[in-house]
Motif scaffolding. Structure first.
Motif, PDB file in Angstrom:
ATOM      1  N   GLU A   1       6.027  -2.956 -14.539  1.00 20.43           N
ATOM      2  CA  GLU A   1       7.460  -3.108 -14.343  1.00 20.43           C
ATOM      3  C   GLU A   1       7.942  -2.315 -13.142  1.00 20.43           C
ATOM      4  O   GLU A   1       8.807  -2.765 -12.374  1.00 20.43           O
ATOM      5  CB  GLU A   1       8.191  -2.668 -15.615  1.00 20.43           C
ATOM      6  CG  GLU A   1       7.938  -3.630 -16.781  1.00 20.43           C
ATOM      7  CD  GLU A   1       8.489  -3.089 -18.095  1.00 20.43           C
ATOM      8  OE1 GLU A   1       8.957  -1.936 -18.090  1.00 20.43           O
ATOM      9  OE2 GLU A   1       8.444  -3.816 -19.092  1.00 20.43           O
ATOM     10  N   SER A   2       7.396  -1.091 -12.944  1.00 22.90           N
ATOM     11  CA  SER A   2       7.831  -0.294 -11.801  1.00 22.90           C
ATOM     12  C   SER A   2       7.437  -0.949 -10.486  1.00 22.90           C
ATOM     13  O   SER A   2       8.181  -0.908  -9.519  1.00 22.90           O
ATOM     14  CB  SER A   2       7.255   1.117 -11.892  1.00 22.90           C
ATOM     15  OG  SER A   2       5.843   1.077 -11.805  1.00 22.90           O
ATOM     16  N   LEU A   3       6.307  -1.550 -10.461  1.00 22.10           N
ATOM     17  CA  LEU A   3       5.889  -2.260  -9.254  1.00 22.10           C
ATOM     18  C   LEU A   3       6.791  -3.451  -8.980  1.00 22.10           C
ATOM     19  O   LEU A   3       7.215  -3.696  -7.861  1.00 22.10           O
ATOM     20  CB  LEU A   3       4.433  -2.724  -9.395  1.00 22.10           C
ATOM     21  CG  LEU A   3       3.363  -1.659  -9.174  1.00 22.10           C
ATOM     22  CD1 LEU A   3       2.009  -2.212  -9.554  1.00 22.10           C
ATOM     23  CD2 LEU A   3       3.356  -1.188  -7.741  1.00 22.10           C
TER      24      LEU A   3
ATOM     25  N   LEU B   1       0.824  -1.197   0.000  1.00 22.20           N
ATOM     26  CA  LEU B   1       0.000   0.000   0.000  1.00 22.20           C
ATOM     27  C   LEU B   1       0.868   1.261   0.000  1.00 22.20           C
ATOM     28  O   LEU B   1       0.587   2.226  -0.706  1.00 22.20           O
ATOM     29  CB  LEU B   1      -0.930  -0.011   1.216  1.00 22.20           C
ATOM     30  CG  LEU B   1      -1.831   1.215   1.383  1.00 22.20           C
ATOM     31  CD1 LEU B   1      -2.757   1.375   0.185  1.00 22.20           C
ATOM     32  CD2 LEU B   1      -2.646   1.107   2.674  1.00 22.20           C
ATOM     33  N   ALA B   2       1.939   1.239   0.799  1.00 27.23           N
ATOM     34  CA  ALA B   2       2.817   2.410   0.848  1.00 27.23           C
ATOM     35  C   ALA B   2       3.428   2.695  -0.515  1.00 27.23           C
ATOM     36  O   ALA B   2       3.507   3.859  -0.949  1.00 27.23           O
ATOM     37  CB  ALA B   2       3.911   2.189   1.887  1.00 27.23           C
ATOM     38  N   TYR B   3       3.823   1.622  -1.206  1.00 31.22           N
ATOM     39  CA  TYR B   3       4.407   1.842  -2.531  1.00 31.22           C
ATOM     40  C   TYR B   3       3.356   2.398  -3.499  1.00 31.22           C
ATOM     41  O   TYR B   3       3.618   3.359  -4.233  1.00 31.22           O
ATOM     42  CB  TYR B   3       4.983   0.535  -3.086  1.00 31.22           C
ATOM     43  CG  TYR B   3       5.430   0.712  -4.518  1.00 31.22           C
ATOM     44  CD1 TYR B   3       6.636   1.331  -4.808  1.00 31.22           C
ATOM     45  CD2 TYR B   3       4.596   0.333  -5.568  1.00 31.22           C
ATOM     46  CE1 TYR B   3       7.024   1.555  -6.123  1.00 31.22           C
ATOM     47  CE2 TYR B   3       4.964   0.552  -6.877  1.00 31.22           C
ATOM     48  CZ  TYR B   3       6.186   1.155  -7.159  1.00 31.22           C
ATOM     49  OH  TYR B   3       6.548   1.384  -8.447  1.00 31.22           O
ATOM     50  N   LEU B   4       2.185   1.781  -3.503  1.00 29.28           N
ATOM     51  CA  LEU B   4       1.142   2.221  -4.429  1.00 29.28           C
ATOM     52  C   LEU B   4       0.778   3.679  -4.203  1.00 29.28           C
ATOM     53  O   LEU B   4       0.605   4.455  -5.140  1.00 29.28           O
ATOM     54  CB  LEU B   4      -0.103   1.342  -4.286  1.00 29.28           C
ATOM     55  CG  LEU B   4       0.043  -0.120  -4.738  1.00 29.28           C
ATOM     56  CD1 LEU B   4      -1.208  -0.899  -4.371  1.00 29.28           C
ATOM     57  CD2 LEU B   4       0.289  -0.199  -6.233  1.00 29.28           C
ATOM     58  N   GLU B   5       0.668   4.067  -2.911  1.00 35.91           N
ATOM     59  CA  GLU B   5       0.310   5.450  -2.626  1.00 35.91           C
ATOM     60  C   GLU B   5       1.438   6.412  -3.001  1.00 35.91           C
ATOM     61  O   GLU B   5       1.193   7.550  -3.403  1.00 35.91           O
ATOM     62  CB  GLU B   5      -0.034   5.596  -1.141  1.00 35.91           C
ATOM     63  CG  GLU B   5      -1.353   4.913  -0.757  1.00 35.91           C
ATOM     64  CD  GLU B   5      -1.642   5.009   0.725  1.00 35.91           C
ATOM     65  OE1 GLU B   5      -0.677   5.238   1.494  1.00 35.91           O
ATOM     66  OE2 GLU B   5      -2.815   4.845   1.112  1.00 35.91           O
ATOM     67  N   ARG B   6       2.718   5.943  -2.916  1.00 39.56           N
ATOM     68  CA  ARG B   6       3.857   6.799  -3.226  1.00 39.56           C
ATOM     69  C   ARG B   6       4.049   7.018  -4.717  1.00 39.56           C
ATOM     70  O   ARG B   6       4.388   8.100  -5.174  1.00 39.56           O
ATOM     71  CB  ARG B   6       5.125   6.192  -2.617  1.00 39.56           C
ATOM     72  CG  ARG B   6       6.349   7.097  -2.741  1.00 39.56           C
ATOM     73  CD  ARG B   6       7.494   6.582  -1.903  1.00 39.56           C
ATOM     74  NE  ARG B   6       7.965   5.278  -2.343  1.00 39.56           N
ATOM     75  CZ  ARG B   6       7.754   4.137  -1.702  1.00 39.56           C
ATOM     76  NH1 ARG B   6       7.043   4.134  -0.587  1.00 39.56           N
ATOM     77  NH2 ARG B   6       8.202   2.984  -2.157  1.00 39.56           N
ATOM     78  N   HIS B   7       3.750   5.962  -5.495  1.00 40.56           N
ATOM     79  CA  HIS B   7       4.056   6.019  -6.926  1.00 40.56           C
ATOM     80  C   HIS B   7       2.844   6.211  -7.809  1.00 40.56           C
ATOM     81  O   HIS B   7       2.949   6.736  -8.908  1.00 40.56           O
ATOM     82  CB  HIS B   7       4.789   4.737  -7.358  1.00 40.56           C
ATOM     83  CG  HIS B   7       6.149   4.635  -6.761  1.00 40.56           C
ATOM     84  ND1 HIS B   7       7.264   5.249  -7.303  1.00 40.56           N
ATOM     85  CD2 HIS B   7       6.591   3.986  -5.649  1.00 40.56           C
ATOM     86  CE1 HIS B   7       8.325   4.975  -6.567  1.00 40.56           C
ATOM     87  NE2 HIS B   7       7.941   4.209  -5.553  1.00 40.56           N
ATOM     88  N   HIS B   8       1.708   5.777  -7.369  1.00 42.27           N
ATOM     89  CA  HIS B   8       0.527   5.777  -8.236  1.00 42.27           C
ATOM     90  C   HIS B   8       0.126   7.171  -8.669  1.00 42.27           C
ATOM     91  O   HIS B   8      -0.274   7.392  -9.813  1.00 42.27           O
ATOM     92  CB  HIS B   8      -0.642   5.108  -7.498  1.00 42.27           C
ATOM     93  CG  HIS B   8      -1.936   5.125  -8.270  1.00 42.27           C
ATOM     94  ND1 HIS B   8      -2.027   4.738  -9.572  1.00 42.27           N
ATOM     95  CD2 HIS B   8      -3.186   5.492  -7.882  1.00 42.27           C
ATOM     96  CE1 HIS B   8      -3.273   4.852  -9.983  1.00 42.27           C
ATOM     97  NE2 HIS B   8      -4.005   5.313  -8.983  1.00 42.27           N
ATOM     98  N   GLY B   9       0.276   8.143  -7.827  1.00 51.15           N
ATOM     99  CA  GLY B   9      -0.202   9.474  -8.165  1.00 51.15           C
ATOM    100  C   GLY B   9       0.843  10.392  -8.746  1.00 51.15           C
ATOM    101  O   GLY B   9       0.555  11.532  -9.029  1.00 51.15           O
ATOM    102  N   THR B  10       2.133   9.950  -8.949  1.00 52.05           N
ATOM    103  CA  THR B  10       3.173  10.877  -9.387  1.00 52.05           C
ATOM    104  C   THR B  10       3.722  10.573 -10.752  1.00 52.05           C
ATOM    105  O   THR B  10       4.218  11.466 -11.432  1.00 52.05           O
ATOM    106  CB  THR B  10       4.328  10.844  -8.377  1.00 52.05           C
ATOM    107  OG1 THR B  10       4.842   9.511  -8.293  1.00 52.05           O
ATOM    108  CG2 THR B  10       3.845  11.292  -7.003  1.00 52.05           C
ATOM    109  N   GLU B  11       3.695   9.327 -11.163  1.00 49.96           N
ATOM    110  CA  GLU B  11       4.309   8.976 -12.438  1.00 49.96           C
ATOM    111  C   GLU B  11       3.336   9.174 -13.577  1.00 49.96           C
ATOM    112  O   GLU B  11       2.131   9.084 -13.412  1.00 49.96           O
ATOM    113  CB  GLU B  11       4.817   7.532 -12.397  1.00 49.96           C
ATOM    114  CG  GLU B  11       5.888   7.352 -11.314  1.00 49.96           C
ATOM    115  CD  GLU B  11       6.593   6.022 -11.459  1.00 49.96           C
ATOM    116  OE1 GLU B  11       6.419   5.376 -12.511  1.00 49.96           O
ATOM    117  OE2 GLU B  11       7.303   5.636 -10.538  1.00 49.96           O
TER     118      GLU B  11
END
Length: 887
Positions: A845-847, A801-811
């Motif tokens: 791939e980023s995930l 969840l931490a990763y998804l919230e960190r990356h999902h909205g910026t890339e």
């Protein structure tokens, strides 16, 4: 042909069986009901009867039976299994029969034609329905034989299942030519299995059906009932009447009127909404306990309980009718003494509606008539307490309540206070009611004066002062003389010794024997006369059945109104203000079921506001287990309670009358119809979008959760827009898709609310309060912890969840095969910002790179060309969803 199958009795059996081959023929033979052949084999398995045979060898016929007093209990089992039973009785006295005793089928018992208390649920209606189709139009009629209610209407195909859900019929009649029609197949698939009975097509022919109704009601047109003689539903009603005449083989005098049902006059609740809101049955186990109906039922009588269920499943849309009910409840609530007096009287009342129906069909027992008279005895007090009331409805009920004093007095004068169950064993008729009966009874009791005179004559004749004339059931009348008394005495020659006892002898004389025969004949004649007098009395009561049924309707209505007032008093309900404008304002509203089941004061109340000035659509976000579903349900239930005539669980309420309530709050797979959870969800949603009007109330819960995240949020977004823009109805939309809160910026009559949460020291407290604004997270992992999910799984979920919230909205959006973020200008679409959405191989791939894991390492070896990007995205999204959706 020889053997048992060729005997006169078996020929009689086969002739009766041929008249209704599908019914189990219960063939009366002396003290038993017998079944033969295939019926015996079916009954043996169904009823647990021992299977024997009539005769032996190759001519043996399977045979099973039970004692005649057990008829009702076995009928209950037969009907509960969805079967029919033809009850065949001996209609001729075996002593008078010359040869074979004549037998006839006196009634056919089917699931939809029950009248006996032992076979019926006292709190539920038992409807028999008929459906006919002509040129794509459907006519529907339904009757409750146990009370005499007879209604009909025309329905569209899409409306048929909703009406069946409302009525919940015990049996449905369909023409033999329509058994394979698509709508019949749908009815078969809908909910619990309901027996569908095939009937001859001519029963549904317009001319035949209309003529049958004319004859029964004694009219030349149905216009007096508010019906068009050529209406399609008339054909269904005529078929019903034909079936009742075939099965009941008795008077249907209590069917005195046929009532057109106007769908527009009641709040429409489709089958999905009834089920979702658990109005009459719970979702988990389909039981009455735990449903809204069970919680609000404070009625004292079975007829009141049935009417309450009818009011709940068919709330009013007429503002004046709703207000009349509210005014009556208000007066009964305010006048505690009036309410207590009425409920005390009603608590002693029997089911007048069904008692009158049994009398009208000539099936009332002596105890039925006694109960009927006791209930009529309560009417003067009830009528007096209803007189000169402030509420118009209470005054109308008082005016329409007939006391029927001559019926009551006729029963009370004729029957003993506590008549026996048996009809032909005597002891029914009161002393002094009929002179001839009194004389026969005096003779049958031994005629004390005759016995005294005869004994005195014998003492004088024999000179034996201790001589006694006695009686017992084994030896009848006798003269008893002890050995010491007889010593040295010469007894008259007509004395014939009958029995020797320990200290004497018992004798009989021709004169005493003749008197004994007279006494025995008097007993038999007295029983026969009592039976005749009872039948005459029952016929008189049957002729007054319409008045009795009407009195029962009044009592039921008074009972419901008193029950609703009692509910309001006990639970602290308020009178809602009803208006015609499309508004909904509730202060401190409570869920009626949870409020009743939880400790007093434990339920957290909430406000609700919908309307042109305050917003017609509310997007409700918040965590699982916080109370979103409870909140939207309670709003719908408060609306339904108000329109059925009840007060509501709130501090105050101002409600605009709605024409329909739609509820979509959870779906299940319907594998029998080949529909997945998501297909069911979309079908139910489509029904709402196609049929809701500006006067409707819609509650939606988690639309779009059955598919991928992007599909789901897109559907939820579009559905919310459609309800706001095209339908314009009052809507509560509970969702986990926080993206939908952005709609408030572009839709003027939409606003956001969320369920308040307090976080302290890493712990989350659900406050169960609805507050303005949108929520920004769902606390799914916290809920998973409360549910007992292992800690290792929770830790891993937090990492993901931490990763998804960190990356999902910026890339940015992956450019492979699609647009880049720079190619999608802000505002180019009226929906979620595309720059916040990442899909395809780029996200995949980023995930994979960010989450070291043995499974990820293994997946890296897979050829990317062999991976479906959308499937990969859906898989990753599901990880988050699984953590959030354990509520």
């Amino acid at each position: 042909m020889s053997g048992p199958a060729s005997t006169p009795m078996m020929q009689q059996y086969r002739e009766l069986k041929a008249r209704d081959p599908d019914a189990l023929l219960l063939f009366r033979m002396g003290d038993f009901y017998e079944l033969f052949g295939e019926d015996a084999e079916r009954a043996s398995a169904l009823l647990g009867l021992a299977l024997t045979s009539r005769d032996k060898g190759t001519d043996a016929i399977p045979m099973a039976g039970f004692p005649h007093p057990a008829l009702e209990s076995y009928l209950a089992k037969i009907v509960a299994a969805g079967h029919r039973a033809a009850v065949c009785e001996q209609v001729e006295d075996a002593k008078l029969a010359k040869g074979l005793v004549r037998r006839e089928v006196v009634r056919v018992v089917t699931p939809g034609t029950l009248t006996d208390d032992a076979l019926l649920d006292p709190k539920a209606a038992n409807y028999l329905a008929a459906v006919v189709e002509v040129k794509g139009r459907l006519g529907l009629a339904w009757v409750e034989l146990s009370t005499g209610r007879f209604l009909l209407c025309e329905v569209q195909r899409r409306e048929l299942l909703d009406e069946m859900a409302r009525l919940d019929p015990a049996e449905i009649l369909v023409s033999e030519t329509a058994m394979d029609a698509p709508w019949v197949r749908l009815v078969r698939q809908q909910g619990p299995h309901v027996p569908i009975t095939c009937r001859p097509s001519w029963d549904f022919q317009p001319g035949e059906a209309k003529g049958r109704l004319f004859e029964h009601f004694g009219v030349t047109t149905l216009s007096g009932f508010g019906l068009d003689d050529e209406a399609i539903e008339v054909s269904a009603a005529g078929a019903l009447l034909s079936y009742l005449k075939d099965t009941q083989k008795s008077s249907l005098g209590h069917l005195t009127r046929i009532v057109p049902y106007r769908r527009g006059s009641t709040l429409l609740l489709d089958e999905t909404t009834r089920r979702s809101l658990e109005l009459t049955r719970t979702l988990r186990d389909a039981k009455r306990e735990g449903s809204l109906l069970a919680v609000i039922d404070r009625t004292c009588t079975p007829m009141g309980a049935r009417l309450l269920a009818e009011w709940m499943t068919s709330p009013l849309t007429d503002l004046d009718g709703i207000t009349r009910r509210h005014a009556a409840v208000a007066e009964l609530l305010a006048d505690t003494a009036l309410r207590a007096d009425l409920r005390a009287a009603l608590d002693r009342a029997h089911d007048l509606e069904r008692l009158a129906a049994r009398a009208a069909t000539f099936r009332a027992s002596p105890r039925d008539l006694a109960c009927l008279a006791k209930t009529l005895g309560l009417l003067p007090r009830i009528k007096a307490r209803l007189s000169e009331r402030g509420a118009p409805l209470l005054n109308d009920l008082e005016q329409s309540l007939e006391l029927c004093p001559e019926i009551r007095s006729g029963i009370e004068q004729a029957l003993v206070d506590e008549p026996p169950i048996a009809l032909k064993e005597g002891g029914l008729i009161r002393e002094g009611y009929h002179p001839t009966l009194d004389e026969l009874r005096e003779i049958a009791r031994g005629g004390k004066s005759w016995i005294a005179r005869y004994q005195a004559e014998q003492v004088q004749k024999t000179g034996i002062n201790g001589l006694k004339v006695g009686f017992n059931k084994v030896f009848g009348y006798y003269i008893e003389i002890t050995h010491s008394q007889a010593a040295g005495k010469a007894l008259p020659s007509e004395y014939v010794r009958k029995q020797t006892i320990k200290n004497g002898e018992r004798y009989i004389t021709p004169e005493l024997k003749e008197y004994e025969d007279t006494v025995l004949r008097a007993e038999e004649r007295a029983r026969d006369l009592e039976y005749e007098l009872f039948l005459t009395l029952r016929d008189r009561v049957a002729a007054e059945a319409p008045r009795l049924v009407q009195a029962g309707v009044v009592l039921a209505t008074v009972d419901v109104l008193c029950g609703l007032a009692e509910l309001a008093a006990r639970q602290g309900y308020c009178r809602p203000e009803m208006v015609s404008e499309p508004v909904l304002t509730i202060a401190d509203g409570r869920h009626p079921v949870l409020d009743a089941m939880m400790p007093q004061g434990a339920f957290v109340p909430n406000d609700a506001t919908l309307g042109p000035e305050d917003g017609m659509v509310v997007i409700l976000t918040g965590p699982n287990m916080a109370g979103k579903s409870t909140y939207i349900r309670q709003v719908a239930l408060i609306g339904i309670l108000a329109q059925m005539g009840s007060f509501v669980p709130a501090k105050a309420a101002r409600l605009g009358v709605v024409d329909r309530v739609f509820a979509r709050v959870g779906a299940t797979d319907e594998l029998s119809r080949g529909q997945s959870t998501f297909m069911v969800e979309m079908t139910e949603t489509a029904n709402i979008l196609n049929n809701a009007t500006g006067q409707s109330l819609v509650i939606l819960d988690e639309i779009g959760r059955g598919t991928s995240t992007f599909d789901g949020v897109s559907l939820a977004w579009a559905i919310a827009e459609h309800l706001h823009d095209a339908v314009g109805c009052r809507t509560l939309f509970a969702t986990h898709y926080h993206e939908l809160v952005d709609l408030e910026q572009s839709r003027p009559r939409l606003r956001n609310c969320n369920v308040a949460v307090r976080e302290r020291d890493g712990e989350v407290v659900f406050l169960h309060r609805i507050v303005p604004g949108g929520a920004d997270q769902s606390y799914g992992i916290h809920v998973a912890r409360l549910a007992g999910v292992p800690g290792s799984v929770l830790d891993r979920a937090r990492t993901i969840l931490a990763y998804l919230e960190r990356h999902h909205g910026t890339e940015q959006i992956d450019g492979q095969g699609g647009a880049t973020a720079s190619e999608v200008a802000p505002g180019a679409m009226d929906g979620p910002d595309p720059r916040k959405v990442k899909t395809g191989r780029g996200m995949q791939e980023s995930l994979f790179a960010a989450l070291p894991d043995p499974m990820i390492d293994e997946l890296r070896e897979v050829d990317p060309a062999a991976i479906d990007p959308s499937a990969a995205v859906a898989l990753i999204r599901r990880l988050k969803e699984l953590a959030e959706s354990s509520s």
